[in-house]
Design an enzyme around this catalytic site. Structure first.
Site, PDB file in Angstrom:
ATOM      1  N   GLU A  93       0.839  -1.193   0.000  1.00 62.49           N
ATOM      2  CA  GLU A  93       0.000   0.000   0.000  1.00 62.49           C
ATOM      3  C   GLU A  93       0.874   1.243   0.000  1.00 62.49           C
ATOM      4  O   GLU A  93       1.944   1.229   0.627  1.00 62.49           O
ATOM      5  CB  GLU A  93      -0.930  -0.002   1.227  1.00 62.49           C
ATOM      6  CG  GLU A  93      -1.954  -1.113   1.228  1.00 62.49           C
ATOM      7  CD  GLU A  93      -2.933  -1.032   2.405  1.00 62.49           C
ATOM      8  OE1 GLU A  93      -2.867  -0.038   3.167  1.00 62.49           O
ATOM      9  OE2 GLU A  93      -3.758  -1.940   2.551  1.00 62.49           O
TER      10      GLU A  93
ATOM     11  N   HIS B 232      -8.354   1.043   1.724  1.00 60.04           N
ATOM     12  CA  HIS B 232      -8.123   0.985   3.180  1.00 60.04           C
ATOM     13  C   HIS B 232      -9.057   1.948   3.915  1.00 60.04           C
ATOM     14  O   HIS B 232      -8.616   2.842   4.658  1.00 60.04           O
ATOM     15  CB  HIS B 232      -6.670   1.292   3.516  1.00 60.04           C
ATOM     16  CG  HIS B 232      -6.218   0.616   4.785  1.00 60.04           C
ATOM     17  ND1 HIS B 232      -4.967   0.061   4.946  1.00 60.04           N
ATOM     18  CD2 HIS B 232      -6.862   0.395   5.964  1.00 60.04           C
ATOM     19  CE1 HIS B 232      -4.846  -0.457   6.155  1.00 60.04           C
ATOM     20  NE2 HIS B 232      -5.978  -0.265   6.789  1.00 60.04           N
TER      21      HIS B 232
END
Length: 531
Positions: free
Chosen positions: A263, A281
């Site tokens: 990420e 997220h």
């Protein structure tokens, strides 16, 4: 001087106000976390650091954090903090595991609905002016079996919500007892059983050595054909390449992911596949959750910096404000016992054995252990504290054992510390009197009653006349005032000890004069951190 806290990420103004109301000097710089060089340059001025995900607390940052005592993450994940480096530095690392539990659980349920009914794809199709009603055939949740991997705080809420949707819930969690499972209304199963039975699988475990790739290629092959998989926990729990292959083959009917192995996720094997719902997220991204974790961070940090209360720490036992009040004298005693043995022991330590008797045995023993070990380690490393001491001990291969027992003597409670080296064992015991002052009550098995001072003189000798006179005369001749004088012996003419509480450091000439008398087998000056 008031403690000083830096907030280096975006945090609610309400959290800033809590710091101010509690008397904390707070510096709110919400964009600073993106500038690691500037953060490293100023971090040495602060006692506390409050962050979210943008700030990366690296070993380099911590090297400059000369005054830092606590780092608190507004949220659950602490992957952006070098916890090993923080522990070695003696800095407590906290998170806020409860502020976003409901939000994350609700997101998992929402993702489950989304993949069951193909809502994102249907929405995009309809926005495009198509009317593909027959293309998006979904499935009901009612009556389906939900497999929950990890039935802790968030997983437990998911179980509750799923039961409300009339799903059958099975859970795999090594720490879930049968009794707790029954109370939750779920069936506790082994992982292979869950994989073979579940229509939907949702993950709610942290990323650890044990959970990494828990849904590996081999595990995915054991799943029921047509299963749908939801991950709103942590990236790296699922083999994303293997899942993409299973989706393409049709073995897995759908997936919904909020977290990814890398990420920010700008590319991923799951992207672009049909019936795969992905979000960036967002598990904790609600107004309520952001407010909750911000307020929790401010309260936790303020409690620690002002009262010593520790909550939701990842590298230090939690100590409530109430425990801190009751345990304060015992924590002090534990540190003094460790300091005595640490100053008396010159050879490498193999083991530390700690006995808790009576009322102290019912207290927070993890915190007391840390205080003992810190006291022992301080001689070799003066910067060590309750956070870093267990790390140092572990690196040195020192075994630490704890025993607790009911009241067994005249004291309501006491602590006994024994250190084992290759050559000998050395022990000391102490208690806290009703006045709240710690006392040493036994050294080398010899009973005493010694008040603890900043400077103390410890001697051992054969029990013969003239010892008291030699000590008093030598200290007096060297201008050292004796505040308290304690004697003890194993038996008449046996081994004897003396412990003198003196007003200041003893000159080396005084120590040499005592040794030169030939009366003493050991003469040692000791120092204790007495407020």
């Amino acid at each position: 001087m008031a403690p000083k806290v830096l907030i280096s990420d975006s945090l609610s103004e309400a959290a800033v106000q809590i710091f101010k109301d509690r008397g904390i000097d707070v510096d709110f710089q919400p964009d600073l976390g993106k500038d690691k060089d500037k953060l490293a340059a100023i971090i040495g001025d602060y006692d506390g650091l409050a962050i979210r995900s943008a700030t990366k607390v690296t070993e380099k940052i911590l090297e400059n954090a000369t005054n830092l005592k606590v780092i608190a993450r507004a949220g659950i994940g602490t992957d952006n903090i070098d916890k090993d480096a923080a522990s070695k530095k003696g800095v407590i690392v906290m998170n806020t595991p409860f502020g976003n539990m409901i939000t994350t659980a609700e997101h998992a349920i929402a993702m489950m609905f989304a993949v069951a009914r193909q809502i994102p794809e249907a929405s995009a199709s309809t926005h495009a002016g198509k009317w593909e009603k027959s293309k998006f055939m979904g499935v009901e949740l009612t009556g389906k079996t939900l497999g929950v991997i990890g039935a802790g705080n968030i997983g437990g809420i998911v179980c509750d919500r799923a039961r409300g949707l009339k799903m059958k819930v099975i859970a795999y969690d090594p720490f879930l007892s049968e009794e707790k499972a029954q109370k939750m209304g779920v069936e506790k199963v082994e992982l292979d059983d869950l994989l073979s039975r579940a229509d939907f699988i949702t993950l709610h475990v942290p990323y650890t050595e044990q959970t990494a790739n828990i849904l590996s290629r081999e595990a995915l092959a054991k799943t029921k054909k047509g299963v749908r998989i939801i991950n709103c926990a942590r990236g790296g729990l699922v083999d994303e390449e293997a899942l993409a292959d299973a989706l393409k083959s049709g073995h897995v009917a759908g997936a919904a992911f909020d977290v990814f192995q890398v990420e920010p996720a700008t590319e991923n094997p799951l992207f672009g596949l049909p019936n795969v719902v992905v979000t960036p997220h967002l598990g904790a991204a609600t107004t309520e959750a952001q407010e909750n974790v911000a307020l929790q961070v401010a309260e936790q940090m303020s409690d620690y910096l002002l009262t010593g209360a520790v909550s939701n720490a990842l590298n230090m036992p939690s100590v409530t404000a109430e425990e801190a009040k009751v345990m304060g004298p015992w924590l002090t005693l534990a540190g003094h016992l460790g300091a005595f043995i640490g100053q008396m022991t010159d050879e490498p330590i193999k083991a530390i054995n700690i006995l808790y008797d009576g009322q102290v045995s019912q207290m927070n023993l993890n915190a007391l252990n840390c205080s003992v070990v810190a006291g022992i380690m301080k001689r070799a490393n003066p910067d060590v504290n309750m956070v870093s001491a267990p790390v140092v001990a572990r690196e040195k291969g020192i075994q630490i054992s704890t025993t607790n027992q009911d009241k067994s003597g005249v004291f309501d409670g006491y602590i006994k510390v024994t250190v084992v080296t290759a050559k000998r064992e050395r022990s000391i015991a102490g208690t806290v009197f009703s006045d709240g002052k710690p006392r040493f009550i036994q050294i080398k098995g010899i009973n005493i009653d010694a008040e603890i001072g900043s400077h103390m003189l410890y001697t051992t000798n054969e029990d013969v006349p003239g010892i008291i006179g030699a000590l008093g005369q030598t200290m007096g001749a060297n201008g050292v005032n004796i505040a308290n004088f304690t004697l003890g012996r194993s038996a008449a003419k046996g081994e004897a000890i003396a412990l003198l509480y003196i007003d200041g450091p003893a000159p080396e000439t005084a120590l040499k004069q005592l040794r030169d008398t030939g009366l003493f087998t050991q003469v040692k000056e000791l120092e204790f951190d007495v407020a």
